[in-house]
Design a protein around this motif. Structure first.
Motif, mmCIF file in Angstrom:
data_model
loop_
_atom_site.group_PDB
_atom_site.id
_atom_site.type_symbol
_atom_site.label_atom_id
_atom_site.label_comp_id
_atom_site.label_asym_id
_atom_site.label_seq_id
_atom_site.Cartn_x
_atom_site.Cartn_y
_atom_site.Cartn_z
ATOM 1 N N TRP A 6 -79.345 -10.897 30.433
ATOM 2 C CA TRP A 6 -77.914 -11.739 29.785
ATOM 3 C C TRP A 6 -77.618 -12.261 31.013
ATOM 4 O O TRP A 6 -77.580 -13.282 31.002
ATOM 5 N N SER A 7 -77.591 -11.803 32.034
ATOM 6 C CA SER A 7 -77.086 -11.757 33.644
ATOM 7 C C SER A 7 -77.751 -13.449 33.956
ATOM 8 O O SER A 7 -77.347 -14.080 34.458
ATOM 9 N N GLU A 8 -79.297 -13.534 33.418
ATOM 10 C CA GLU A 8 -80.210 -14.603 34.292
ATOM 11 C C GLU A 8 -79.864 -15.532 33.288
ATOM 12 O O GLU A 8 -80.829 -16.691 33.264
ATOM 13 N N ILE A 9 -78.965 -15.768 32.205
ATOM 14 C CA ILE A 9 -78.952 -16.827 31.201
ATOM 15 C C ILE A 9 -78.562 -18.390 31.641
ATOM 16 O O ILE A 9 -79.108 -19.422 32.158
ATOM 17 N N PRO A 13 -80.330 -24.272 33.693
ATOM 18 C CA PRO A 13 -79.183 -25.258 33.008
ATOM 19 C C PRO A 13 -80.405 -25.165 31.831
ATOM 20 O O PRO A 13 -80.994 -25.200 31.024
ATOM 21 N N LEU A 14 -78.728 -24.802 30.171
ATOM 22 C CA LEU A 14 -79.497 -25.816 29.072
ATOM 23 C C LEU A 14 -78.891 -26.510 28.885
ATOM 24 O O LEU A 14 -77.920 -26.840 29.270
ATOM 25 N N ASN A 15 -80.020 -27.506 28.052
ATOM 26 C CA ASN A 15 -79.301 -29.005 27.798
ATOM 27 C C ASN A 15 -78.726 -29.152 26.436
ATOM 28 O O ASN A 15 -78.714 -28.008 26.066
ATOM 29 N N LYS A 16 -77.366 -29.737 27.135
ATOM 30 C CA LYS A 16 -76.548 -29.908 25.682
ATOM 31 C C LYS A 16 -76.833 -30.548 24.832
ATOM 32 O O LYS A 16 -76.101 -30.198 23.985
ATOM 33 N N ASN A 69 -74.679 -15.801 19.037
ATOM 34 C CA ASN A 69 -73.268 -16.328 19.653
ATOM 35 C C ASN A 69 -72.649 -16.338 21.266
ATOM 36 O O ASN A 69 -72.373 -16.617 21.589
ATOM 37 N N ARG A 70 -73.754 -15.033 21.649
ATOM 38 C CA ARG A 70 -73.492 -14.515 22.997
ATOM 39 C C ARG A 70 -74.068 -14.760 23.608
ATOM 40 O O ARG A 70 -73.932 -15.128 25.127
ATOM 41 N N PHE A 71 -74.940 -15.676 23.321
ATOM 42 C CA PHE A 71 -76.527 -16.326 24.552
ATOM 43 C C PHE A 71 -74.967 -17.541 24.806
ATOM 44 O O PHE A 71 -74.772 -17.856 26.013
ATOM 45 N N LEU A 72 -74.566 -18.467 23.657
ATOM 46 C CA LEU A 72 -73.961 -19.524 24.083
ATOM 47 C C LEU A 72 -73.025 -19.185 24.847
ATOM 48 O O LEU A 72 -72.266 -19.383 25.588
ATOM 49 N N ALA A 73 -72.187 -17.955 24.521
ATOM 50 C CA ALA A 73 -70.567 -17.451 25.343
ATOM 51 C C ALA A 73 -71.580 -17.076 26.655
ATOM 52 O O ALA A 73 -70.830 -17.320 27.744
ATOM 53 N N GLU A 74 -72.558 -16.916 27.200
ATOM 54 C CA GLU A 74 -72.869 -16.151 28.819
ATOM 55 C C GLU A 74 -73.731 -17.623 29.069
ATOM 56 O O GLU A 74 -73.686 -17.849 30.736
ATOM 57 N N ALA A 75 -74.044 -18.588 28.258
ATOM 58 C CA ALA A 75 -74.535 -19.973 29.000
ATOM 59 C C ALA A 75 -73.095 -20.767 29.573
ATOM 60 O O ALA A 75 -73.304 -21.759 30.162
ATOM 61 N N LEU A 144 -83.456 -17.453 26.695
ATOM 62 C CA LEU A 144 -83.639 -17.897 24.990
ATOM 63 C C LEU A 144 -85.074 -17.917 24.069
ATOM 64 O O LEU A 144 -85.053 -17.440 23.377
ATOM 65 N N GLU A 145 -85.726 -17.640 24.809
ATOM 66 C CA GLU A 145 -86.824 -17.591 24.256
ATOM 67 C C GLU A 145 -87.751 -16.856 24.588
ATOM 68 O O GLU A 145 -88.147 -15.857 22.761
ATOM 69 N N TYR A 146 -86.829 -15.530 24.996
ATOM 70 C CA TYR A 146 -87.102 -14.024 24.895
ATOM 71 C C TYR A 146 -86.005 -13.964 23.562
ATOM 72 O O TYR A 146 -87.108 -12.670 23.087
ATOM 73 N N LEU A 147 -85.263 -14.462 23.088
ATOM 74 C CA LEU A 147 -84.073 -13.626 22.350
ATOM 75 C C LEU A 147 -84.986 -14.623 20.972
ATOM 76 O O LEU A 147 -85.095 -13.350 20.035
ATOM 77 N N LEU A 148 -85.105 -16.057 21.085
ATOM 78 C CA LEU A 148 -85.591 -16.707 19.712
ATOM 79 C C LEU A 148 -87.118 -16.174 19.073
ATOM 80 O O LEU A 148 -87.265 -15.679 18.337
ATOM 81 N N ARG A 149 -88.030 -15.491 20.013
ATOM 82 C CA ARG A 149 -89.506 -14.813 20.439
ATOM 83 C C ARG A 149 -88.939 -13.326 19.411
ATOM 84 O O ARG A 149 -89.224 -12.750 18.391
ATOM 85 N N ALA A 150 -87.724 -12.235 19.522
ATOM 86 C CA ALA A 150 -87.730 -11.207 18.779
ATOM 87 C C ALA A 150 -87.209 -11.146 17.661
ATOM 88 O O ALA A 150 -87.214 -10.599 16.661
ATOM 89 N N ILE A 151 -85.761 -12.860 17.536
ATOM 90 C CA ILE A 151 -85.192 -13.180 16.389
ATOM 91 C C ILE A 151 -86.974 -13.703 15.173
ATOM 92 O O ILE A 151 -86.406 -13.249 13.785
#
Length: 267
Positions: A6-9, A13-16, A69-75, A144-151
């Protein structure tokens, strides 16, 4: 989850343009609780095997929403402390009423409608699965890729369940096959539409499945899989809907035929 950094999010930069896509996905995952309650009012939801799966499905989808939601917050996106209630409060009353009436109507068909429920679920779970896949490819964000692959691993299990149970129901009854084909042909809409405004659904489709390459990806990974179900061969409704949004035009015949390699350039 233990491997999520999470700390590396914020290191990438995430494209808006992907923020509203993630919000849409987060909210729709959260709405699964509503879909589950709707299905429980039908003979399909009372099937003990399906009901056991639905309990797991509902819990896992809720966790997906929390993780997004947590990803969005961390971003760095302000998500608020009561985002679930806000998302559900924004669902139009018309949607709630229409789905309640639709549930009552499906009860008239009894167990014959279970095949349709399962086909609809298979389409939406496959769409969600491939939507996540497209998002991690386009966003090129390692966490994000790591998270989405898990989901996606759980979404794949959901899609497989729906598809195989749909096949069993459709194999047993000509009437169930005709009912499923009629319902999908005339009433299917992309996942989340209705609970979310149509312009938000369209934005998600145009972002993730933009142009002929995106529509081709959808056809290969979603539509062709659904067409393999009994009684649904040649069903073009799903491809037509996605292509009509992603291309901002009617789907050309070569798209509906799956002849992507000979697609004309431009447009």
């Amino acid at each position: 989850l233990a491997g999520l950094r999470w700390s590396e999010i914020r290191d990438t930069p995430l494209n808006k343009e992907f923020i509203p896509i993630l919000i849409y996905m987060r909210d729709v995952e959260t709405f699964t609780e509503i879909y589950y309650k709707e299905l429980r009012r039908t003979p399909t939801g009372n099937n003990p095997v399906i009901r056991r799966f639905m309990e797991r499905w509902s819990a896992e989808e809720a966790e997906h929403g929390e993780l997004l939601n947590r990803f969005l917050a961390e971003a760095g996106f302000p998500v608020g402390t009561n985002w679930q209630a806000a998302a559900k409060a924004a669902i139009p009353v018309r949607y709630t009423v229409e789905n309640y009436l639709a549930g009552m109507l499906t009860n008239c068909f009894g167990r014959y409608f279970s095949g349709t429920h399962m086909v609809w679920g298979a389409i939406n779970e496959l769409t969600t699965l491939q939507g996540y896949r497209r998002l991690w490819q386009l966003a090129a964000h390692p966490v994000l890729e790591y998270l989405l692959r898990a989901i996606a691993r759980e979404e794949s299990a959901h899609a497989n369940f729906y598809w195989h149970i749909a096949r069993l129901h459709l194999e047993r009854s000509t009437y169930a096959r005709r009912l499923a084909r009629f319902t999908i042909s005339n009433f299917w809409t992309p996942v989340g539409q209705g609970a979310k405004p149509q312009h938000e659904t369209n934005r998600l489709i145009r972002t993730l499945f933009e142009g002929r390459p995106g529509v081709s990806f959808f056809e290969r990974t979603v539509s062709r899989r659904i067409k393999q179900l009994p009684g649904l061969d040649g069903l073009n409704t799903i491809s037509e809907t996605i292509a009509g949004i992603a291309l901002d035009e009617e789907a050309p015949e070569h798209i509906l035929a799956g002849n992507w390699m000979n697609a004309p350039s431009g447009g």
